[in-house]
Design a protein around this motif. Sequence first.
Motif, PDB file in Angstrom:
ATOM      1  N   UNK A 184      35.749  57.889  28.954  1.00  0.00           N
ATOM      2  CA  UNK A 184      34.928  57.230  29.963  1.00  0.00           C
ATOM      3  C   UNK A 184      35.901  56.650  30.965  1.00  0.00           C
ATOM      4  N   UNK A 185      35.908  57.244  32.141  1.00  0.00           N
ATOM      5  CA  UNK A 185      36.927  56.884  33.114  1.00  0.00           C
ATOM      6  C   UNK A 185      36.405  55.806  34.049  1.00  0.00           C
ATOM      7  N   UNK A 186      37.125  54.701  34.112  1.00  0.00           N
ATOM      8  CA  UNK A 186      36.836  53.680  35.107  1.00  0.00           C
ATOM      9  C   UNK A 186      37.992  53.738  36.092  1.00  0.00           C
ATOM     10  N   UNK A 187      37.687  54.133  37.331  1.00  0.00           N
ATOM     11  CA  UNK A 187      38.745  54.298  38.316  1.00  0.00           C
ATOM     12  C   UNK A 187      39.108  55.763  38.473  1.00  0.00           C
ATOM     13  N   UNK A 188      39.419  56.134  39.701  1.00  0.00           N
ATOM     14  CA  UNK A 188      39.635  57.530  40.036  1.00  0.00           C
ATOM     15  C   UNK A 188      40.870  58.105  39.347  1.00  0.00           C
ATOM     16  N   UNK A 189      41.902  57.282  39.197  1.00  0.00           N
ATOM     17  CA  UNK A 189      43.147  57.791  38.621  1.00  0.00           C
ATOM     18  C   UNK A 189      42.929  58.348  37.214  1.00  0.00           C
ATOM     19  N   UNK A 190      42.186  57.622  36.398  1.00  0.00           N
ATOM     20  CA  UNK A 190      41.914  58.086  35.034  1.00  0.00           C
ATOM     21  C   UNK A 190      41.052  59.337  35.080  1.00  0.00           C
ATOM     22  N   UNK A 191      40.060  59.331  35.940  1.00  0.00           N
ATOM     23  CA  UNK A 191      39.138  60.462  36.049  1.00  0.00           C
ATOM     24  C   UNK A 191      39.902  61.738  36.393  1.00  0.00           C
ATOM     25  N   UNK A 198      33.158  55.838  36.229  1.00  0.00           N
ATOM     26  CA  UNK A 198      32.770  54.784  37.171  1.00  0.00           C
ATOM     27  C   UNK A 198      33.844  54.729  38.236  1.00  0.00           C
ATOM     28  N   UNK A 199      33.505  55.234  39.406  1.00  0.00           N
ATOM     29  CA  UNK A 199      34.500  55.277  40.470  1.00  0.00           C
ATOM     30  C   UNK A 199      34.075  54.331  41.584  1.00  0.00           C
ATOM     31  N   UNK A 200      35.044  54.012  42.425  1.00  0.00           N
ATOM     32  CA  UNK A 200      34.721  53.218  43.609  1.00  0.00           C
ATOM     33  C   UNK A 200      34.610  51.725  43.359  1.00  0.00           C
ATOM     34  N   UNK A 201      35.267  51.230  42.301  1.00  0.00           N
ATOM     35  CA  UNK A 201      35.267  49.785  42.107  1.00  0.00           C
ATOM     36  C   UNK A 201      36.238  49.139  43.108  1.00  0.00           C
ATOM     37  N   UNK A 202      37.315  49.854  43.405  1.00  0.00           N
ATOM     38  CA  UNK A 202      38.310  49.435  44.393  1.00  0.00           C
ATOM     39  C   UNK A 202      38.779  48.002  44.207  1.00  0.00           C
ATOM     40  N   UNK A 203      39.080  47.694  42.971  1.00  0.00           N
ATOM     41  CA  UNK A 203      39.698  46.391  42.714  1.00  0.00           C
ATOM     42  C   UNK A 203      38.771  45.210  42.866  1.00  0.00           C
ATOM     43  N   UNK A 209      35.622  43.071  41.384  1.00  0.00           N
ATOM     44  CA  UNK A 209      34.800  42.887  40.197  1.00  0.00           C
ATOM     45  C   UNK A 209      33.353  42.626  40.597  1.00  0.00           C
ATOM     46  N   UNK A 210      32.422  43.251  39.894  1.00  0.00           N
ATOM     47  CA  UNK A 210      31.020  42.898  40.123  1.00  0.00           C
ATOM     48  C   UNK A 210      30.299  42.806  38.789  1.00  0.00           C
ATOM     49  N   UNK A 211      29.387  41.847  38.727  1.00  0.00           N
ATOM     50  CA  UNK A 211      28.613  41.626  37.506  1.00  0.00           C
ATOM     51  C   UNK A 211      27.807  42.870  37.158  1.00  0.00           C
ATOM     52  N   UNK A 212      27.299  43.559  38.192  1.00  0.00           N
ATOM     53  CA  UNK A 212      26.425  44.712  37.961  1.00  0.00           C
ATOM     54  C   UNK A 212      27.181  45.799  37.208  1.00  0.00           C
ATOM     55  N   UNK A 213      28.427  46.050  37.665  1.00  0.00           N
ATOM     56  CA  UNK A 213      29.221  47.096  37.022  1.00  0.00           C
ATOM     57  C   UNK A 213      29.461  46.755  35.557  1.00  0.00           C
ATOM     58  N   UNK A 214      29.831  45.499  35.295  1.00  0.00           N
ATOM     59  CA  UNK A 214      30.102  45.088  33.917  1.00  0.00           C
ATOM     60  C   UNK A 214      28.849  45.277  33.058  1.00  0.00           C
ATOM     61  N   UNK A 215      27.704  44.861  33.591  1.00  0.00           N
ATOM     62  CA  UNK A 215      26.452  44.986  32.839  1.00  0.00           C
ATOM     63  C   UNK A 215      26.100  46.463  32.629  1.00  0.00           C
ATOM     64  N   UNK A 216      26.310  47.245  33.681  1.00  0.00           N
ATOM     65  CA  UNK A 216      25.980  48.663  33.627  1.00  0.00           C
ATOM     66  C   UNK A 216      26.819  49.386  32.567  1.00  0.00           C
ATOM     67  N   UNK A 237      33.257  42.714  28.031  1.00  0.00           N
ATOM     68  CA  UNK A 237      33.441  43.693  29.102  1.00  0.00           C
ATOM     69  C   UNK A 237      33.925  43.020  30.382  1.00  0.00           C
ATOM     70  N   UNK A 238      33.308  41.887  30.705  1.00  0.00           N
ATOM     71  CA  UNK A 238      33.740  41.132  31.888  1.00  0.00           C
ATOM     72  C   UNK A 238      35.224  40.783  31.804  1.00  0.00           C
ATOM     73  N   UNK A 239      35.615  40.285  30.638  1.00  0.00           N
ATOM     74  CA  UNK A 239      36.976  39.812  30.465  1.00  0.00           C
ATOM     75  C   UNK A 239      37.979  40.963  30.588  1.00  0.00           C
ATOM     76  N   UNK A 240      37.639  42.086  29.951  1.00  0.00           N
ATOM     77  CA  UNK A 240      38.536  43.236  29.960  1.00  0.00           C
ATOM     78  C   UNK A 240      38.679  43.789  31.385  1.00  0.00           C
ATOM     79  N   UNK A 241      37.570  43.856  32.102  1.00  0.00           N
ATOM     80  CA  UNK A 241      37.630  44.352  33.478  1.00  0.00           C
ATOM     81  C   UNK A 241      38.434  43.399  34.355  1.00  0.00           C
ATOM     82  N   UNK A 242      38.177  42.118  34.225  1.00  0.00           N
ATOM     83  CA  UNK A 242      38.890  41.140  35.047  1.00  0.00           C
ATOM     84  C   UNK A 242      40.377  41.127  34.705  1.00  0.00           C
TER      85      UNK A 242
END
Lengths: 89, 284
Positions: free
Chosen positions: B116-123, B137-142, B144-151, B223-228
């Motif tokens: 499960x790739x988060x970010x284009x580089x991994x993908x 999940x692409x296009x986070x561009x550094x 953070x958003x609550x929606x992405x974490x929840x999703x 998830x929030x913590x890991x992403x942040x």
Amino acid sequence: MAASFHVTVALPGKVEYEGEAASLVVPAALGYLGILAHHAPIVAGLTPGKITLRDAAGKITDFTLKSNGFLEFSGNKATLMLDSLELPA
Amino acid sequence: MIQDFRRLKERIKSIENTRKITCAMEMVSAAKLNRVKGAFLASKPYFSNMQRVLFSFLSDIEPVSHPLLEERKERKTAAVMVITSDTGLCSTYNNNVIKAAKEFADRSGREKIGIIAVGKEAFVYFKREGYFVANSYLGIHGKFSEEIAADITKTLTNMFLTKTVDEIYIAYTHFSPNLRHKPAIEKFLAIEYEKKERQYYILEPGKDIILNGLISKYLLAKMRLVLLDSLTAEHSARMLAMKLATDNAKDLIDTLTLLKNKARQAAITKEVLEIAMSAEALRG
């Protein structure tokens, strides 16, 4: 001095309150719940409502809880974990 | 001689432009780092409290059965979520975590693993290397958003509950203040917990409601913590990379300026020499 206990109010992105309190009233799932120092260990689900905190000096602070959350009390420490909270006006 | 001088002047100008760009990028990263680092540090207490309460609650109500806690006996498939950035220019940030994830995937058997790739580089990397990329999940561009974490949390939980996969891991980068960010791999599902002392909790309203509520809040907080954490490491790595690039450009400009001055001096000397020689010739 009246017995007091430690309270932490944590939101996902910040710690809203941290300090000593003499009493705490929270909107638990089955009705309002009052907590005093040395309460028995408890985990309670919270519903939207009013949280009332009285500190050791007798000053009362009211928070409005807009979401669900949890209260945990153990070792004379209360921890509230809430999604969102409205500060006293 | 005079061509040397002109060529050097051109080069200095172009390096100066690069330096300006990397310097600007460094400042942008610094600003972003400040914001995301603040959010990261601020979300730590909530997570650690949530974890502590969940773990002691679970130890209290043992034996506990919940689909998200259940270790499957047969582990046929696993998913690894890899958190990288969408863009490069951040030195080894992406490489390190991708390498760690790849080693992990190869160790457990490549065909068993869904990425499960988060970010284009991994993908891009795992697609190119022929791994099975289950989701991206692409296009986070550094940012953070609550929606992405929840999703992401919802998707991963569903994958686990529908038995699409038997285990889920997260490969991310752990931010460290001394700038030596380390890739880490942690298990996300099934939830593993350490036993705590029994508290004999009073439960209100009831065991199951609290259990479900705590687990879903805990997973989201994790998830929030890991992403942040990863985003903080990303911005800090990028800032450092840009700072190095700016410093390099500065050094290069200094060296080239010296050469340029030498070339100019040589040209002048040559010209003076020519004039002197022709004056000598005329007199003679």
